[in-house]
Design a protein around this motif. Structure first.
Motif, short mmCIF file in Angstrom:
data_model
loop_
_atom_site.label_atom_id
_atom_site.label_comp_id
_atom_site.label_asym_id
_atom_site.label_seq_id
_atom_site.Cartn_x
_atom_site.Cartn_y
_atom_site.Cartn_z
N TRP A 194 -11.04 12.66 -2.80
CA TRP A 194 -11.88 11.67 -2.13
C TRP A 194 -12.21 12.06 -0.70
N MET A 230 -9.48 6.25 -3.96
CA MET A 230 -8.10 6.32 -3.48
C MET A 230 -7.16 5.55 -4.40
N ARG A 231 -7.61 4.41 -4.92
CA ARG A 231 -6.77 3.61 -5.82
C ARG A 231 -6.43 4.40 -7.09
N GLU A 232 -7.34 5.31 -7.49
CA GLU A 232 -7.15 6.05 -8.74
C GLU A 232 -6.47 7.40 -8.53
N THR A 233 -6.17 7.75 -7.30
CA THR A 233 -5.61 9.07 -7.00
C THR A 233 -4.10 9.08 -7.21
N PRO A 274 -6.92 15.30 -0.71
CA PRO A 274 -7.29 14.79 -2.04
C PRO A 274 -8.80 14.85 -2.24
N ALA A 330 2.76 6.67 0.56
CA ALA A 330 1.50 7.10 -0.06
C ALA A 330 0.81 8.05 0.92
N GLU A 367 -0.35 10.76 -6.46
CA GLU A 367 0.31 11.39 -5.33
C GLU A 367 0.76 12.82 -5.68
N ASP A 426 -1.63 10.30 -0.30
CA ASP A 426 -2.94 10.65 -0.84
C ASP A 426 -3.69 9.48 -1.45
N SER A 427 -3.04 8.34 -1.62
CA SER A 427 -3.64 7.25 -2.39
C SER A 427 -3.62 5.94 -1.61
N TYR A 428 -4.29 4.95 -2.19
CA TYR A 428 -4.32 3.58 -1.69
C TYR A 428 -3.42 2.78 -2.65
#
Length: 366
Positions: free
Chosen positions: A340, A209-212, A338, A303, A214, A305-307
């Protein structure tokens, strides 16, 4: 493994416990060894029964590679898992689709082809592959005399009764060991710590999630309602206030700037409204949002899609939970999930996309 093929969990547990106790009285070997009591040596396979404490897990090991485990948990729930010797060599892991509460340190061992869980007075199952030996493996534990099973359940088994069911050739010197096993089987279920499987999955998912990046959703960068709130209630000094969505609840970040009570209350109400209004039946709702200001200009970040890096935590448990993420992804159209999301439990992702979000309006924070 069909749920209809499973007996009531207490019947299975006590029948199996009786089988394990009687196997203690079988001739051969030293106590506690694989070729000792608890082992039945036949022409084809060796069978070993045991009861692990304090986890309270009944174990079955067969020489043909079959194995089975059963564990009671608090609240009248039960977990049964295993695989037969007829299963494929490297089957998919059935634990992936099992509820989180079924997974503990006990379920770490092996790669089961089926996981069965009993809750709300019914069985449910996760089966990863066709395993023709699973049902016969289970049936081998159900041949106990119902009178012995009921006596064991109610704590009324004595040495004479147990030896009567053991038949000729029973090793009388192990009677106390067999009776102790039945007594231990009646121990109240322990509070199970969540196993490392769940923690590893959570950590892996958080990293992805950190690497995803938006996806574009064509929303206003600064909603007028946020600008108005900042003009009326916002501090004149720099501040930052972030929330994380847990289904339809919003949880404040542990690192938020302290705001006056009235300002925080009106901001949380506004964020609830935006969480509802900016959601889409296809692309879902945002997972995180942040209102921030340098003391002059107010900004609004989301956010979906991501963290985001601005959600800072002291412990992974303060981040998004697997069940909450699975619930949100289950509401979205598959095209808007996403990458993940494929790590999440499939049983929750199977839900069809929803219409307008239920529960409009502010909800209490926690």
């Amino acid at each position: 493994m069909d749920p209809d093929e499973l007996p009531p969990p207490e019947d299975l547990w006590w029948s199996w416990a009786c089988v394990a106790a009687l196997s203690r009285l079988a001739p051969g070997g030293e106590p506690g060894r694989p070729d000792g009591p608890g082992t039945e040596v036949g022409q084809v396979v060796r069978v070993v029964h045991d009861l692990d404490l304090p986890a309270l897990v009944l174990r079955l090991e067969r020489g043909d590679g079959s194995w089975l485990r059963m564990q009671p948990t608090r609240g009248g729930r039960w977990v049964l898992w295993g695989r037969s010797g007829q299963a494929p060599t490297a089957p998919p892991d059935a634990r992936r689709d099992a509820p989180d509460w079924t997974l503990s340190e006990a379920t770490e061992e092996g790669r089961p082809t089926f996981v069965c869980w009993y809750a709300h007075e019914e069985w449910d199952t996760s089966t990863s592959v066709e395993d023709p030996g699973a049902v016969p493996l289970l049936r081998s534990l159900l041949g106990t005399d119902p009178r012995l099973r009921e006596a064991a359940r109610t704590g009324r088994v004595d040495a004479a009764g147990l030896l009567q069911h053991a038949g000729p050739g029973a090793v009388r010197s192990r009677t106390v060991e067999a009776l102790d096993l039945l007594a231990d089987a009646g121990t109240p279920p322990p509070l199970l710590p969540r196993g490392p499987v769940r923690e590893r999955l959570r950590d892996q998912l958080h990293r992805q999630m950190r690497e995803t990046a938006e996806s574009e959703r064509m929303l206003m960068q600064q909603p007028p309602a946020v600008v108005r709130w900042a003009q009326v209630h916002g501090p004149t000094s720099p501040y930052e206030y972030a929330v994380m969505a847990r289904r339809d609840r919003l949880v404040p970040a542990p690192t938020n700037t302290r705001l006056p009570a009235a300002a925080e209350r009106t901001l949380v109400t506004l964020l609830h409204v935006l969480h509802h209004d900016e959601a889409s039946a296809r692309s879902g709702a945002w997972l995180f949002a942040r209102v921030s200001s340098d003391g002059v200009v107010v900004g609004f970040d989301r956010a979906f899609d991501s963290y985001p890096p601005w959600w800072r935590v002291l412990h992974p448990e303060q981040g998004p939970a697997l069940d909450d993420l699975a619930w949100e992804m289950g509401q979205r159209h598959p095209a808007h999930r996403p990458a993940w999301a494929s790590l999440l439990p499939a049983r929750l992702l199977a839900r069809p996309p929803r219409g307008p979000r239920a529960g409009a309006g502010p909800r209490p924070t926690s």
